[in-house]
Design a protein around this motif. Structure first.
Motif, PDB file in Angstrom:
ATOM      1  N   THR A 126      -8.649  -2.601  -4.073  1.00  0.00           N
ATOM      2  CA  THR A 126      -8.867  -1.786  -5.134  1.00  0.00           C
ATOM      3  C   THR A 126      -7.639  -0.898  -5.889  1.00  0.00           C
ATOM      4  OG1 THR A 126     -10.348  -0.618  -3.906  1.00  0.00           O
ATOM      5  CG2 THR A 126      -9.080   0.961  -5.713  1.00  0.00           C
ATOM      6  N   LEU A 127      -5.969  -1.337  -5.137  1.00  0.00           N
ATOM      7  CA  LEU A 127      -5.110  -1.197  -5.253  1.00  0.00           C
ATOM      8  C   LEU A 127      -4.969  -1.386  -6.994  1.00  0.00           C
ATOM      9  CD1 LEU A 127      -2.149   0.878  -5.128  1.00  0.00           C
ATOM     10  CD2 LEU A 127      -1.649  -1.261  -3.490  1.00  0.00           C
ATOM     11  N   SER A 128      -4.687  -3.312  -6.807  1.00  0.00           N
ATOM     12  CA  SER A 128      -4.300  -3.671  -8.096  1.00  0.00           C
ATOM     13  C   SER A 128      -5.054  -4.684  -8.736  1.00  0.00           C
ATOM     14  CB  SER A 128      -3.670  -5.077  -6.726  1.00  0.00           C
ATOM     15  OG  SER A 128      -3.977  -5.932  -5.920  1.00  0.00           O
ATOM     16  N   VAL A 178      -4.794   5.016  -6.668  1.00  0.00           N
ATOM     17  CA  VAL A 178      -4.165   4.976  -6.750  1.00  0.00           C
ATOM     18  C   VAL A 178      -4.520   3.427  -7.436  1.00  0.00           C
ATOM     19  CG1 VAL A 178      -1.798   4.632  -5.968  1.00  0.00           C
ATOM     20  CG2 VAL A 178      -3.211   5.792  -4.341  1.00  0.00           C
ATOM     21  N   PHE A 179      -3.373   2.756  -8.596  1.00  0.00           N
ATOM     22  CA  PHE A 179      -3.182   1.466  -9.334  1.00  0.00           C
ATOM     23  C   PHE A 179      -1.584   1.353  -9.391  1.00  0.00           C
ATOM     24  CE2 PHE A 179      -2.714  -0.742 -12.878  1.00  0.00           C
ATOM     25  CZ  PHE A 179      -3.617  -1.784 -12.247  1.00  0.00           C
ATOM     26  N   SER A 180      -1.553   0.026  -8.283  1.00  0.00           N
ATOM     27  CA  SER A 180      -0.093  -0.378  -8.654  1.00  0.00           C
ATOM     28  C   SER A 180      -0.168  -2.092  -9.649  1.00  0.00           C
ATOM     29  CB  SER A 180      -0.270  -0.759  -6.820  1.00  0.00           C
ATOM     30  OG  SER A 180       1.085  -1.860  -7.159  1.00  0.00           O
ATOM     31  N   LYS A 209      -5.654   1.129 -16.118  1.00  0.00           N
ATOM     32  CA  LYS A 209      -4.763   0.585 -14.996  1.00  0.00           C
ATOM     33  C   LYS A 209      -4.978  -0.241 -16.517  1.00  0.00           C
ATOM     34  CE  LYS A 209      -8.363  -0.048 -12.431  1.00  0.00           C
ATOM     35  NZ  LYS A 209      -9.037  -0.997 -10.693  1.00  0.00           N
ATOM     36  N   GLU A 240      -8.792  -1.765   0.349  1.00  0.00           N
ATOM     37  CA  GLU A 240      -7.805  -0.661  -0.720  1.00  0.00           C
ATOM     38  C   GLU A 240      -6.534  -1.639  -1.026  1.00  0.00           C
ATOM     39  OE1 GLU A 240      -6.276   2.586   1.443  1.00  0.00           O
ATOM     40  OE2 GLU A 240      -7.512   2.110   3.884  1.00  0.00           O
ATOM     41  N   LEU A 266       0.536  -1.167   0.227  1.00  0.00           N
ATOM     42  CA  LEU A 266      -0.039  -0.080  -0.373  1.00  0.00           C
ATOM     43  C   LEU A 266       0.641   1.511   0.353  1.00  0.00           C
ATOM     44  CD1 LEU A 266      -2.881   0.518  -0.354  1.00  0.00           C
ATOM     45  CD2 LEU A 266      -2.837   0.521   2.330  1.00  0.00           C
ATOM     46  N   LEU A 298       3.469   2.653 -10.633  1.00  0.00           N
ATOM     47  CA  LEU A 298       2.104   3.278  -9.712  1.00  0.00           C
ATOM     48  C   LEU A 298       1.621   4.382 -10.951  1.00  0.00           C
ATOM     49  CD1 LEU A 298       4.033   4.106  -6.845  1.00  0.00           C
ATOM     50  CD2 LEU A 298       1.744   1.357  -7.242  1.00  0.00           C
TER      51      LEU A 298
END
Lengths: 306, 306
Positions: A298-300, B218-220, B259, A295, A224, B211
């Motif tokens: 959502t992030l990945s 945020v997207f990783s 993304k 989170e 994160l 990122l």
């Protein structure tokens, strides 16, 4: 059935760009057992402290349903003490003081009530002591997770390799994976390390997340992105504790469950670094954890229509 | 409607631990336009070369449906030449030779047929020249993606900041994000950079993925762990070209499509590093690309039951 955590229970003095703490409770077993306690009810510690270790801290383990029957308290001796200072980038630190104290001749005692151990977390410690714990368990646990560090590769490589042979999951960071394997490519490093015994290898990359390898499978978990990392101490132990605690809760060991376990471990670790020492991971609610895991989703997660 | 790519078209001499190439075609616009051509039919180059640049290479652009009307060929002059040597870890390199040649006074010409530009890729180049291209387009493109590097931060920060103001997406690496913002935390760095103009920021982290930041999102994205990185030259340009090419194909600009665009860009970049120079990305099939994208899905997707 239980989850046994072996490791240090200790005092830390920590200095980061955000402040300084003189003497707070730390240690691999402390972080790992607290993290695991959010997912599993039967967490049991094997560790050693001196008589300077406060009773209130032991009670706090009990408040988290963590058994301390295997926590030896040595009269007239002092607890392990580590002091470190983080650099401005928080990615590197200097060890200022290491006082082994009770840890110098730690002989782990496995109480009879721990013999139901199904999940074993070998927190960072002398590989020899980690191995002793495995041998003192009458039945081989269903899952053994081992954390270690470059220090043991430097001074006790033979012991380390012997212990690694006996475990299911090894967790190390990327520099350690390179050191252990002699390979720069993490893919090649993983292939070599998986030949050394473990069925699963987790390579921790700090702010870059973690990689899980097993056979020809790979999983990449994000970290994160955080605006402030307050104190990284214990993040790796917290990750490992959350990881094995989640798996103990699910009960089935396979690659897909390991992926989720890494996300839960990473979520716990992301809490850990937000405050000094164990402060943040002592008082988490299940709602907070679920929101944090969300989170990570959502992030990945993305949806590609093939 | 078209996707215009501006950048260098050049010769590179590259030495890596795997071998040495004396003079191969490279340059940001070469990599980016080739990558974009797999997703979009109307790719057009703006660049400059000398009369030493082989006609067969120009024809290869045409084979990829890339227009070279905006590629100036300067008689009696030599193409831009860069020579570099990668260290054993492949993460750092030394520049051995930089001969600007035709690039020294590059005045980008936008042919009338390029005025339908809807997607503009500003490959790494003097920020002043990047800005000139924006100004010479009669209509502001729907999407402007800008790549740059620390070199321009060192010697042309004012120009750089002026150009950044005009673009939608900025792509830089983590060290550059830190340099541009003066913040170590990438979250804080992103907040500051998003205040400088771009609506989207992509921070490239090489073997650690990328990122994407926009507003509070945020997207990783992971990088594909590779056993061998043969030659990292052009990976960032290939990423950017694949990214904007995918978006041009989809046609709708939003965070979710970005993304996916990052995953497609990363997939193209993962091919790029498998061979020297542009060799690998000149001959890809749609099937290969789809299979590689699928590897990214397998690598990073997990299913947590809340």
């Amino acid at each position: 059935m239980s989850l046994v955590v072996i490791g240090t229970v200790a005092f830390d003095a920590i200095e980061t760009p955000f402040g300084k703490m003189d003497k707070i409770v730390g240690g691999a077993a402390t972080y790992a057992s607290l993290a695991a306690s959010y997912f599993y009810d039967e967490v049991k510690i094997v560790a050693v402290v001196g008589d300077d270790f406060p009773q209130s801290e032991i009670e706090d383990f009990h408040n988290h349903n963590i058994s301390t029957e295997g926590l030896q308290v040595k009269e007239g001796e002092k607890s392990f003490f580590w002091s470190g200072k983080y650099h401005n980038d928080m990615n590197s630190r200097d060890t200022l003081i290491t006082e082994l104290n009770v840890l110098a001749d730690f002989d782990p005692i496995i109480p009879e009530s721990y013999q139901d151990c199904e999940y074993l977390m070998l927190g960072n410690l002398t590989p020899q002591v980690q191995q002793t714990v495995i041998k003192r368990l009458k039945n081989r646990p269903k899952l053994i997770v081992m954390d270690t560090m470059n220090f043991w590769m430097d001074i006790a490589m033979d012991d380390l390799l012997e212990t690694i042979k006996l475990v299911d999951v090894l967790t190390i960071n990327d520099a350690e994976a390179r050191q252990l394997s002699g390979e720069f490519s993490l893919v090649k490093a993983a292939r070599k390390i998986l030949q050394m015994g473990p069925k699963y290898l987790i390579i921790k990359k700090g702010e870059h997340g973690a990689l899980l390898f097993s056979d020809d499978l790979v999983f990449s978990a994000p970290a994160l992105p955080l605006a402030d990392v307050f104190d990284p101490t214990g993040a790796g132990d917290t990750f490992a504790g959350g990881f094995i605690g989640y798996l103990a809760n699910v009960g089935t060991i396979n690659f897909n469950n390991m992926k989720n376990a890494i996300i839960f471990g990473s979520a716990l670790a992301s809490f850990c670094v937000e405050k000094f020492g164990t402060e943040k991971i002592r008082n988490l609610s299940q709602e907070e954890i679920a929101a944090r895991v969300n989170e990570f989703v959502t992030l990945s997660q993305f949806a590609i229509i093939a």
